[in-house]
Design a protein around this motif. Structure first.
Motif, PDB file in Angstrom:
ATOM      1  N   ARG A 155      -1.977 -49.966 -90.151  1.00 15.12           N
ATOM      2  CA  ARG A 155      -2.062 -48.505 -90.055  1.00 15.12           C
ATOM      3  C   ARG A 155      -0.785 -47.812 -90.505  1.00 15.12           C
ATOM      4  N   ASN A 156       0.378 -48.465 -90.349  1.00 11.70           N
ATOM      5  CA  ASN A 156       1.630 -47.824 -90.765  1.00 11.70           C
ATOM      6  C   ASN A 156       2.484 -48.755 -91.614  1.00 11.70           C
ATOM      7  N   ARG A 157       1.811 -49.598 -92.397  1.00  5.65           N
ATOM      8  CA  ARG A 157       2.536 -50.628 -93.136  1.00  5.65           C
ATOM      9  C   ARG A 157       3.511 -50.059 -94.175  1.00  5.65           C
ATOM     10  N   MET A 158       3.357 -48.787 -94.542  1.00  7.27           N
ATOM     11  CA  MET A 158       4.249 -48.189 -95.532  1.00  7.27           C
ATOM     12  C   MET A 158       5.307 -47.290 -94.886  1.00  7.27           C
ATOM     13  N   ASN A 159       5.354 -47.229 -93.553  1.00  2.00           N
ATOM     14  CA  ASN A 159       6.213 -46.245 -92.892  1.00  2.00           C
ATOM     15  C   ASN A 159       7.422 -46.829 -92.179  1.00  2.00           C
ATOM     16  N   GLY A 160       7.497 -48.132 -92.014  1.00  2.00           N
ATOM     17  CA  GLY A 160       8.610 -48.716 -91.280  1.00  2.00           C
ATOM     18  C   GLY A 160       9.901 -48.678 -92.078  1.00  2.00           C
ATOM     19  N   LEU A 161      11.021 -48.843 -91.360  1.00  2.00           N
ATOM     20  CA  LEU A 161      12.323 -48.914 -92.014  1.00  2.00           C
ATOM     21  C   LEU A 161      12.588 -50.343 -92.472  1.00  2.00           C
ATOM     22  N   GLY A 162      13.159 -50.484 -93.664  1.00  2.00           N
ATOM     23  CA  GLY A 162      13.411 -51.811 -94.203  1.00  2.00           C
ATOM     24  C   GLY A 162      14.382 -52.630 -93.381  1.00  2.00           C
ATOM     25  N   SER A 163      15.210 -51.976 -92.583  1.00  2.00           N
ATOM     26  CA  SER A 163      16.219 -52.676 -91.791  1.00  2.00           C
ATOM     27  C   SER A 163      15.701 -53.156 -90.442  1.00  2.00           C
ATOM     28  N   THR A 164      14.454 -52.825 -90.112  1.00  2.00           N
ATOM     29  CA  THR A 164      13.901 -53.235 -88.822  1.00  2.00           C
ATOM     30  C   THR A 164      12.745 -54.210 -89.028  1.00  2.00           C
ATOM     31  N   PRO A 165      12.657 -55.252 -88.199  1.00  2.00           N
ATOM     32  CA  PRO A 165      11.558 -56.227 -88.359  1.00  2.00           C
ATOM     33  C   PRO A 165      10.227 -55.641 -87.928  1.00  2.00           C
ATOM     34  N   SER A 166       9.171 -56.100 -88.560  1.00  2.00           N
ATOM     35  CA  SER A 166       7.827 -55.686 -88.158  1.00  2.00           C
ATOM     36  C   SER A 166       7.467 -56.355 -86.841  1.00  2.00           C
ATOM     37  N   PHE A 167       6.435 -55.840 -86.189  1.00  2.00           N
ATOM     38  CA  PHE A 167       5.968 -56.449 -84.947  1.00  2.00           C
ATOM     39  C   PHE A 167       5.466 -57.870 -85.197  1.00  2.00           C
ATOM     40  N   ALA A 168       4.863 -58.114 -86.369  1.00  2.00           N
ATOM     41  CA  ALA A 168       4.361 -59.463 -86.670  1.00  2.00           C
ATOM     42  C   ALA A 168       5.518 -60.453 -86.780  1.00  2.00           C
ATOM     43  N   VAL A 169       6.643 -60.010 -87.362  1.00  2.00           N
ATOM     44  CA  VAL A 169       7.824 -60.875 -87.462  1.00  2.00           C
ATOM     45  C   VAL A 169       8.402 -61.123 -86.073  1.00  2.00           C
ATOM     46  N   LEU A 170       8.517 -60.072 -85.258  1.00  2.00           N
ATOM     47  CA  LEU A 170       9.027 -60.246 -83.899  1.00  2.00           C
ATOM     48  C   LEU A 170       8.125 -61.173 -83.098  1.00  2.00           C
ATOM     49  N   ARG A 171       6.802 -61.053 -83.317  1.00  2.00           N
ATOM     50  CA  ARG A 171       5.854 -61.904 -82.578  1.00  2.00           C
ATOM     51  C   ARG A 171       6.021 -63.372 -82.953  1.00  2.00           C
ATOM     52  N   ALA A 172       6.541 -63.652 -84.134  1.00  2.00           N
ATOM     53  CA  ALA A 172       6.731 -65.034 -84.570  1.00  2.00           C
ATOM     54  C   ALA A 172       7.946 -65.690 -83.926  1.00  2.00           C
ATOM     55  N   MET A 173       8.792 -64.908 -83.283  1.00  2.00           N
ATOM     56  CA  MET A 173       9.997 -65.462 -82.661  1.00  2.00           C
ATOM     57  C   MET A 173       9.656 -66.083 -81.318  1.00  2.00           C
ATOM     58  N   PRO A 174      10.221 -67.248 -81.014  1.00  2.00           N
ATOM     59  CA  PRO A 174       9.862 -67.930 -79.771  1.00  2.00           C
ATOM     60  C   PRO A 174      10.185 -67.131 -78.511  1.00  2.00           C
ATOM     61  N   ASP A 175      11.153 -66.220 -78.591  1.00  2.00           N
ATOM     62  CA  ASP A 175      11.517 -65.419 -77.419  1.00  2.00           C
ATOM     63  C   ASP A 175      11.003 -63.989 -77.535  1.00  2.00           C
ATOM     64  N   TRP A 176       9.861 -63.816 -78.228  1.00  2.00           N
ATOM     65  CA  TRP A 176       9.369 -62.471 -78.498  1.00  2.00           C
ATOM     66  C   TRP A 176       9.136 -61.667 -77.218  1.00  2.00           C
ATOM     67  N   SER A 177       8.595 -62.321 -76.173  1.00  2.00           N
ATOM     68  CA  SER A 177       8.265 -61.577 -74.953  1.00  2.00           C
ATOM     69  C   SER A 177       9.520 -61.045 -74.273  1.00  2.00           C
ATOM     70  N   GLN A 178      10.587 -61.863 -74.264  1.00  2.05           N
ATOM     71  CA  GLN A 178      11.837 -61.403 -73.660  1.00  2.05           C
ATOM     72  C   GLN A 178      12.419 -60.234 -74.446  1.00  2.05           C
ATOM     73  N   ARG A 179      12.284 -60.286 -75.763  1.00  2.00           N
ATOM     74  CA  ARG A 179      12.794 -59.198 -76.598  1.00  2.00           C
ATOM     75  C   ARG A 179      12.074 -57.888 -76.295  1.00  2.00           C
ATOM     76  N   PHE A 180      10.759 -57.965 -76.129  1.00  2.00           N
ATOM     77  CA  PHE A 180      10.012 -56.739 -75.848  1.00  2.00           C
ATOM     78  C   PHE A 180      10.222 -56.271 -74.415  1.00  2.00           C
ATOM     79  N   GLU A 181      10.298 -57.197 -73.471  1.00  2.00           N
ATOM     80  CA  GLU A 181      10.481 -56.811 -72.075  1.00  2.00           C
ATOM     81  C   GLU A 181      11.818 -56.100 -71.855  1.00  2.00           C
ATOM     82  N   ALA A 182      12.829 -56.481 -72.642  1.00  2.00           N
ATOM     83  CA  ALA A 182      14.170 -55.907 -72.460  1.00  2.00           C
ATOM     84  C   ALA A 182      14.608 -55.080 -73.668  1.00  2.00           C
ATOM     85  N   PHE A 183      13.645 -54.597 -74.469  1.00  2.00           N
ATOM     86  CA  PHE A 183      14.007 -53.903 -75.701  1.00  2.00           C
ATOM     87  C   PHE A 183      14.907 -52.698 -75.438  1.00  2.00           C
ATOM     88  N   PHE A 184      14.690 -52.033 -74.291  1.00  2.00           N
ATOM     89  CA  PHE A 184      15.430 -50.811 -73.972  1.00  2.00           C
ATOM     90  C   PHE A 184      16.923 -51.062 -73.769  1.00  2.00           C
TER      91      PHE A 184
END
Length: 242
Positions: A155-184
């Motif tokens: 839905r927004n594949r053309m709107n993200g910033l090139g310097s930030t990873p996509s959610f699909a890339v973050l989801r591929a990381m083994p510690d993805w849940s910890q990253r999202f839980e503490a993103f703030f």
């Protein structure tokens, strides 16, 4: 006269008995604009006598992520159909997943863009990684708050910033849940993120540099539930995390 009546009787008996009430199907704009629905819906209705129409307020919903059953794909995007517990809706889902339904989808030739496929691979997500929650709310919150910088999905594949990873890339990381839980607490989020009852208010002398992200812990749970069902990006070689 008898011959005419006989022919009429045979014609009527061979015609599907149309259901009185149509079923609405909501679909993403790119699917509607491609013409696919105009191709498959009349064919399903002719085959079964069940009338399905494109309707943004439809009870059946075609989405680019779970929940729902994967039914077809285009340009690496897998579309999922979410239905209610209803015999006619189940009939439509089963038809899409049948051989004739798949052939109908794949026989459509869009005027623009690539073809649709009914044969695709679904990335396997370990059941232990699934987070229970309101995934639909999580997707909307992600699009509203995170989609300003991150690619959330098609839905927004053309709107993200090139310097930030996509959610699909973050989801591929083994510690993805910890990253999202503490993103703030991870830069640059503390400068513009407020979670009700958890983060301290902004320093009056250092206000948020952008429109702040203001969510609750329940909102964060919904985002985690949504992300847990995203297909992880295939990044090839093992990731080297820093």
């Amino acid at each position: 006269m008898r011959f005419v009546l006989l022919c009429l009787s045979l014609t009527l008996s061979a015609t599907p008995s149309w259901s009185q009430e149509s079923i609405g199907l909501a679909a993403p704009a790119e699917v509607k604009d491609s013409g696919l629905l105009q191709h498959i819906l009349p064919r399903f209705s002719l085959k079964t006598g069940i009338r399905v129409i494109a309707d943004d307020a439809g009870v059946m919903v075609l989405e680019t992520a779970p929940p729902g059953d994967p039914v077809f794909a285009r340009n690496d995007v897998i579309y999922h159909l979410r239905i209610e517990d209803n015999d006619r809706q189940t009939r439509f889902l089963e038809w899409l997943k049948s051989d004739i339904g798949k052939r109908t989808v794949e026989s459509f030739a869009p005027a623009d863009g690539g073809p649709y496929s009914a044969s695709f691979d679904i990335a396997v997500v370990e059941s232990g990684d699934i987070v229970e929650g309101d995934t639909q709310l999580g997707e909307e919150l992600s699009m509203t708050h995170c989609g300003r910088c991150h690619v959330i999905g098609p839905r927004n594949r053309m709107n993200g910033l090139g310097s930030t990873p996509s959610f699909a890339v973050l989801r591929a990381m083994p510690d993805w849940s910890q990253r999202f839980e503490a993103f703030f607490a991870l830069n640059p989020h503390p400068a513009f993120t407020q979670i009700d009852g958890l983060t301290p208010p902004f320093d009056p002398e250092r206000p948020s540099p952008i429109h702040p992200v203001e969510i609750t812990l329940d909102d964060l749970d919904a985002i985690l539930a949504f992300v847990s069902r995203i297909d992880a990006a295939d990044l090839g070689a093992p990731l080297k995390l820093q």
